[in-house]
Design an enzyme around this catalytic site. Structure first.
Site, PDB file in Angstrom:
ATOM      1  N   LYS A  65       0.842  -1.208   0.000  1.00  0.00           N
ATOM      2  CA  LYS A  65       0.000   0.000   0.000  1.00  0.00           C
ATOM      3  C   LYS A  65       0.869   1.246   0.000  1.00  0.00           C
ATOM      4  O   LYS A  65       0.544   2.257  -0.625  1.00  0.00           O
ATOM      5  CB  LYS A  65      -0.909  -0.016   1.228  1.00  0.00           C
ATOM      6  CG  LYS A  65      -2.001  -1.065   1.115  1.00  0.00           C
ATOM      7  CD  LYS A  65      -2.893  -1.088   2.336  1.00  0.00           C
ATOM      8  CE  LYS A  65      -3.928  -2.188   2.157  1.00  0.00           C
ATOM      9  NZ  LYS A  65      -4.588  -2.568   3.402  1.00  0.00           N
ATOM     10  N   MET A  90     -12.082   6.040  -1.199  1.00  0.00           N
ATOM     11  CA  MET A  90     -12.446   5.053  -0.187  1.00  0.00           C
ATOM     12  C   MET A  90     -11.267   4.194   0.275  1.00  0.00           C
ATOM     13  O   MET A  90     -11.377   2.970   0.350  1.00  0.00           O
ATOM     14  CB  MET A  90     -13.582   4.176  -0.721  1.00  0.00           C
ATOM     15  CG  MET A  90     -14.832   4.981  -1.030  1.00  0.00           C
ATOM     16  SD  MET A  90     -15.236   6.127   0.302  1.00  0.00           S
ATOM     17  CE  MET A  90     -16.995   5.971   0.363  1.00  0.00           C
ATOM     18  N   HIS A 109     -16.170  13.770   5.098  1.00  0.00           N
ATOM     19  CA  HIS A 109     -16.730  12.560   5.713  1.00  0.00           C
ATOM     20  C   HIS A 109     -18.205  12.813   6.032  1.00  0.00           C
ATOM     21  O   HIS A 109     -18.543  13.860   6.584  1.00  0.00           O
ATOM     22  CB  HIS A 109     -15.950  12.207   6.989  1.00  0.00           C
ATOM     23  CG  HIS A 109     -16.442  10.956   7.621  1.00  0.00           C
ATOM     24  ND1 HIS A 109     -16.184   9.706   7.085  1.00  0.00           N
ATOM     25  CD2 HIS A 109     -17.232  10.745   8.697  1.00  0.00           C
ATOM     26  CE1 HIS A 109     -16.785   8.791   7.819  1.00  0.00           C
ATOM     27  NE2 HIS A 109     -17.415   9.397   8.807  1.00  0.00           N
TER      28      HIS A 109
END
Ligand code: GAR
Length: 223
Positions: A65, A90, A109
């Site tokens: 990641k 996301m 958010h």
């Protein structure tokens, strides 16, 4: 002119709200690049329609990641981006991107943080039974939806609300406060002290969307 880079995973209605404010001349910014982590994100169609540069970066092509986020950071840097906008992105942002743009990444958010972080903020609010819900624009730090709060806006929750009906009411406010937060940043009016953000030259009593006017709440109560 503030150079922004937008990260989006899906529909991109917040991205659209930002484009619209720029095109109306109300937001002195330019979208340098849209980056998506999904090649089917509708946000790409919006970029095409407005002749904006877009790029799909496939997370599956990276070993880790961190590698994925390093690549995103490189792309944003080489596009000259000054502020990164997470418009329905996301994924939890990792250190290589946060370090490259510390206090220069904004997220929207759909809940009044610190309540209901993570996925499905609106569903969490309905399930919990709160009477007031809303949305938050905040800077991104290492946690999940934990960074310093820039603007929040509230809506009432009606009995009988579902995730969908509440989401729709919240989304209308998202489209107002996200461009507003970017505008404040572009005007150099966000003073960050630890996790507190002071908005410079903010009128004491404001009828702006920062504190949604009572009429806004009263209107939605009538439905
Ligand atoms: C928005 O409701 C945004 O607040 C939410 O995803 C939706 C994206 O809509 N973001 C999150 O839940 C992030 N944790 P959009 O693609 O139409 O802007």
């Amino acid at each position: 002119m503030l150079k922004i880079g937008v990260l989006a995973s899906g529909r991109g209605s917040n991205f659209q709200a930002i484009i619209d404010e720029i095109e109306k001349g109300k937001l002195k910014a330019s979208v340098e690049v849209l980056i998506t982590d999904s090649d089917s994100a509708y946000a790409i169609e919006r970029a095409k329609k407005h002749n904006l540069k877009y790029l799909f970066i496939n997370p599956k092509e990276f070993k880790t990641k961190d590698d994925f986020f390093s690549r995103i950071a490189d792309e944003l840097r080489s596009s000259g981006v000054e502020l990164v906008i997470l418009a329905g992105f996301m994924r939890i942002v990792r250190k290589p991107l946060i370090d490259a743009f510390r206090n220069r990444i904004m997220n929207i958010h759909p809940a009044l943080l610190p309540s209901f972080p993570g996925l499905h903020g609106q569903r969490q609010a309905v399930d919990y039974g709160v009477k007031i819900a809303g949305c938050t624009v905040h800077f991104v730090d290492e946690g999940m939806d934990t960074g310093p709060i820039i603007i929040q806006a509230a809506v009432p929750v009606h009995s009988g609300d579902t995730e969908d009906t509440l989401s729709e009411r919240i989304l209308a406010l998202e489209h107002q406060i996200f461009p507003e937060a970017i505008r404040l940043f572009s005007e150099g009016r966000l003073e960050i002290k630890g996790r507190n953000i002071r908005i410079k030259d903010q009128p004491q009593i404001s009828s702006s969307i920062v504190n949604p006017p009572l009429s806004m709440i009263a209107d939605s109560c009538r439905h």
